[in-house]
Design a protein around this motif. Structure first.
Motif, PDB file in Angstrom:
ATOM      1  N   THR A 211       0.846  -1.195   0.000  1.00 58.57           N
ATOM      2  CA  THR A 211       0.000   0.000   0.000  1.00 58.57           C
ATOM      3  C   THR A 211       0.872   1.232   0.000  1.00 58.57           C
ATOM      4  N   LYS A 212       0.282   2.359  -0.383  1.00 57.53           N
ATOM      5  CA  LYS A 212       1.013   3.628  -0.288  1.00 57.53           C
ATOM      6  C   LYS A 212       0.280   4.548   0.682  1.00 57.53           C
ATOM      7  N   TYR A 213       1.062   5.343   1.387  1.00 54.13           N
ATOM      8  CA  TYR A 213       0.515   6.326   2.311  1.00 54.13           C
ATOM      9  C   TYR A 213       1.052   7.703   1.944  1.00 54.13           C
ATOM     10  N   GLU A 214       0.211   8.712   2.186  1.00 54.79           N
ATOM     11  CA  GLU A 214       0.661  10.087   2.080  1.00 54.79           C
ATOM     12  C   GLU A 214       0.498  10.745   3.443  1.00 54.79           C
ATOM     13  N   PHE A 215       1.514  11.453   3.845  1.00 56.17           N
ATOM     14  CA  PHE A 215       1.484  12.163   5.114  1.00 56.17           C
ATOM     15  C   PHE A 215       1.679  13.652   4.870  1.00 56.17           C
ATOM     16  N   GLY A 216       1.103  14.434   5.768  1.00 55.91           N
ATOM     17  CA  GLY A 216       1.278  15.880   5.715  1.00 55.91           C
ATOM     18  C   GLY A 216       1.488  16.417   7.108  1.00 55.91           C
ATOM     19  N   VAL A 217       1.876  17.671   7.173  1.00 59.76           N
ATOM     20  CA  VAL A 217       2.078  18.316   8.480  1.00 59.76           C
ATOM     21  C   VAL A 217       1.268  19.599   8.532  1.00 59.76           C
ATOM     22  N   ASP A 218       0.815  19.950   9.741  1.00 63.52           N
ATOM     23  CA  ASP A 218       0.118  21.220   9.924  1.00 63.52           C
ATOM     24  C   ASP A 218       1.136  22.313  10.230  1.00 63.52           C
ATOM     25  N   GLU A 219       0.631  23.490  10.590  1.00 64.50           N
ATOM     26  CA  GLU A 219       1.520  24.628  10.816  1.00 64.50           C
ATOM     27  C   GLU A 219       2.469  24.417  11.994  1.00 64.50           C
ATOM     28  N   SER A 220       2.112  23.499  12.892  1.00 66.63           N
ATOM     29  CA  SER A 220       2.984  23.234  14.041  1.00 66.63           C
ATOM     30  C   SER A 220       3.979  22.109  13.770  1.00 66.63           C
ATOM     31  N   GLY A 221       3.861  21.464  12.610  1.00 68.24           N
ATOM     32  CA  GLY A 221       4.761  20.354  12.282  1.00 68.24           C
ATOM     33  C   GLY A 221       4.231  18.995  12.678  1.00 68.24           C
ATOM     34  N   LYS A 222       2.997  18.937  13.195  1.00 62.52           N
ATOM     35  CA  LYS A 222       2.416  17.654  13.573  1.00 62.52           C
ATOM     36  C   LYS A 222       2.101  16.831  12.327  1.00 62.52           C
ATOM     37  N   VAL A 223       2.415  15.536  12.385  1.00 64.57           N
ATOM     38  CA  VAL A 223       2.202  14.643  11.245  1.00 64.57           C
ATOM     39  C   VAL A 223       0.771  14.122  11.231  1.00 64.57           C
ATOM     40  N   PHE A 224       0.151  14.167  10.048  1.00 62.09           N
ATOM     41  CA  PHE A 224      -1.199  13.647   9.834  1.00 62.09           C
ATOM     42  C   PHE A 224      -1.178  12.678   8.658  1.00 62.09           C
ATOM     43  N   ILE A 229      -6.516   5.766   2.341  1.00 61.54           N
ATOM     44  CA  ILE A 229      -5.820   4.690   3.045  1.00 61.54           C
ATOM     45  C   ILE A 229      -6.491   3.355   2.746  1.00 61.54           C
ATOM     46  N   HIS A 230      -5.671   2.396   2.311  1.00 60.79           N
ATOM     47  CA  HIS A 230      -6.092   1.002   2.098  1.00 60.79           C
ATOM     48  C   HIS A 230      -7.289   0.866   1.157  1.00 60.79           C
ATOM     49  N   THR A 231      -7.380   1.750   0.163  1.00 62.07           N
ATOM     50  CA  THR A 231      -8.445   1.624  -0.841  1.00 62.07           C
ATOM     51  C   THR A 231      -7.983   0.682  -1.951  1.00 62.07           C
ATOM     52  N   PRO A 232      -8.895   0.228  -2.806  1.00 61.64           N
ATOM     53  CA  PRO A 232      -8.484  -0.618  -3.933  1.00 61.64           C
ATOM     54  C   PRO A 232      -7.550   0.095  -4.910  1.00 61.64           C
ATOM     55  N   ASP A 233      -7.529   1.427  -4.893  1.00 59.26           N
ATOM     56  CA  ASP A 233      -6.621   2.158  -5.775  1.00 59.26           C
ATOM     57  C   ASP A 233      -5.247   2.375  -5.163  1.00 59.26           C
ATOM     58  N   SER A 234      -5.168   2.449  -3.844  1.00 58.51           N
ATOM     59  CA  SER A 234      -3.882   2.722  -3.198  1.00 58.51           C
ATOM     60  C   SER A 234      -3.214   1.458  -2.666  1.00 58.51           C
ATOM     61  N   SER A 235      -3.910   0.331  -2.712  1.00 64.25           N
ATOM     62  CA  SER A 235      -3.415  -0.900  -2.099  1.00 64.25           C
ATOM     63  C   SER A 235      -3.643  -2.088  -3.016  1.00 64.25           C
ATOM     64  N   ARG A 236      -2.814  -3.095  -2.831  1.00 62.33           N
ATOM     65  CA  ARG A 236      -2.999  -4.358  -3.537  1.00 62.33           C
ATOM     66  C   ARG A 236      -3.506  -5.384  -2.521  1.00 62.33           C
ATOM     67  N   TYR A 237      -4.614  -6.051  -2.862  1.00 64.81           N
ATOM     68  CA  TYR A 237      -5.169  -7.123  -2.035  1.00 64.81           C
ATOM     69  C   TYR A 237      -5.190  -8.420  -2.840  1.00 64.81           C
ATOM     70  N   TRP A 238      -4.892  -9.531  -2.171  1.00 60.74           N
ATOM     71  CA  TRP A 238      -5.071 -10.863  -2.759  1.00 60.74           C
ATOM     72  C   TRP A 238      -6.038 -11.658  -1.895  1.00 60.74           C
ATOM     73  N   PHE A 239      -6.649 -12.666  -2.499  1.00 59.83           N
ATOM     74  CA  PHE A 239      -7.552 -13.545  -1.749  1.00 59.83           C
ATOM     75  C   PHE A 239      -6.750 -14.653  -1.080  1.00 59.83           C
ATOM     76  N   ARG A 240      -6.875 -14.739   0.237  1.00 59.41           N
ATOM     77  CA  ARG A 240      -6.099 -15.693   1.022  1.00 59.41           C
ATOM     78  C   ARG A 240      -6.370 -17.136   0.605  1.00 59.41           C
ATOM     79  N   SER A 241      -7.618 -17.477   0.309  1.00 60.49           N
ATOM     80  CA  SER A 241      -8.010 -18.880   0.091  1.00 60.49           C
ATOM     81  C   SER A 241      -7.337 -19.516  -1.121  1.00 60.49           C
TER      82      SER A 241
END
Length: 324
Positions: A211-224, A229-241
């Motif tokens: 999967t890919k994540y994007e992070f950003g920071v606010d004016e105080s430098g806090k990470v968000f 997150i974990h959508t079919p476009d941002s992540s690869r899923y396989w069927f376990r069975s």
């Protein structure tokens, strides 16, 4: 399970553009329309546009809603790990969020030797590389094998039309892309998010491959956590069975295969140079079915299919009227 026939009435009821003149500071991305509001807020409207080959190919019914609501599920499931950018969801296709300064590194977390792009670990491994992204992989791994450990493979965030480039943690710090302490914080959060995603996906009979994540920071430098997150476009899923059997037979693991359209186009033209033929209706509807099935499988929640088509943009405009 949604039937393709049930989707047929909705074929033309898609959100191509979310142009709302009453909202300020419009920016149109590949698949999202963005509006910056006063007070450090941003409206993100997920369209139904399907982008590939650096162009828009078609629009898929309910695609924007599926991606927004899948991300909503995961933002809720991970908010104890890291703060996210969400303020509210005034519409199924819309998130109002905190405006952030997005960090210039795309954080990709991987559990398996998989992928098709030039920056994927499988492509690099098959080309003979063993040292990549600051990680050394052993010889003898086969396609789609479980990696010895979960790894982070960061890349640059390329401009539209350019390609992402691999980075190592050392390069990120030495080139001043991110301070060392901030990069270490982002890595720690990304691994925790992925572990949560892997655990919940396992309960749904799925393997969260990467999967890919994007992070950003606010004016105080806090990470968000930002974007999706974990959508079919941002992540690869396989069927376990079916994973073990298919890999043992040298086959590609079974997944939510949304690439019908991309494959169909690339077989009929050079999508980077030629005009793209009209996408057949049955292919559009099948892709919509796959997106909806992915939502239901990943979240364990039923998708609420409207009884009758209703213009998506009209609904969004009504739900965003308070921001005019």
């Amino acid at each position: 399970m949604i039937d393709v026939n049930a989707l047929a009435p909705h074929l033309k009821n898609v959100l191509w553009d979310a142009d709302i003149p009453e909202l300020p500071n419009h920016y149109r991305g590949k698949v999202r329309d963005n509006y910056d509001l006063p007070g450090g807020r941003r409206i993100l409207v997920a369209s139904d546009r399907l982008s590939a080959f650096d162009r828009i190919l078609t629009a898929i019914p309910f695609k924007g809603q599926v991606l927004t609501q899948t991300a909503r599920y995961w933002f809720e499931q991970t908010k104890d790990i890291v703060a996210n950018h969400v303020i509210e969801y005034p519409d199924p296709n819309v998130v109002v969020c905190k405006r952030l300064t997005i960090l210039p590194v795309e954080v990709v977390v991987r559990d398996y030797l998989a992928g098709t792009t030039s920056t994927s670990v499988l492509s690099m491994y098959k080309a003979g590389q063993r040292e990549m992204y600051g990680v050394r992989l052993p010889d003898g791994l086969h396609d789609n094998a479980k990696l010895p450990q979960t790894i982070i493979t960061p890349t640059t965030k390329a401009d539209i039309g350019d390609h992402d480039a691999p980075l190592s943690p050392q390069e990120i710090v030495e080139r001043g892309i991110l301070p060392k302490a901030q990069w270490e914080e982002v890595c720690d959060v990304a691994l925790k998010l992925f572990a949560r995603g892997r655990e919940l996906a396992e309960r749904r009979g799925l393997i969260l491959v990467d999967t890919k994540y994007e992070f950003g920071v606010d004016e105080s430098g806090k990470v968000f956590l930002a974007d999706e997150i974990h959508t079919p476009d941002s992540s690869r899923y396989w069927f376990r069975s079916t994973y073990d059997e298919r890999v043992a037979a040298g086959k590609r693991p079974e997944s939510f295969d949304k690439d019908f359209v991309r494959t169909w186009v690339s077989e009929r033209c050079d999508p980077y140079k030629d005009a793209v033929p009209e996408i057949p209706a049955e292919m559009v509807l099948e892709t919509a079915r796959v997106y909806i099935t992915a939502y239901e499988t990943i979240t364990g929640q039923p998708f609420d299919l409207p009884a009758q088509p209703a213009p998506v943009l009209e609904r969004i405009r009504a739900n965003l009227a308070k921001y005019f």
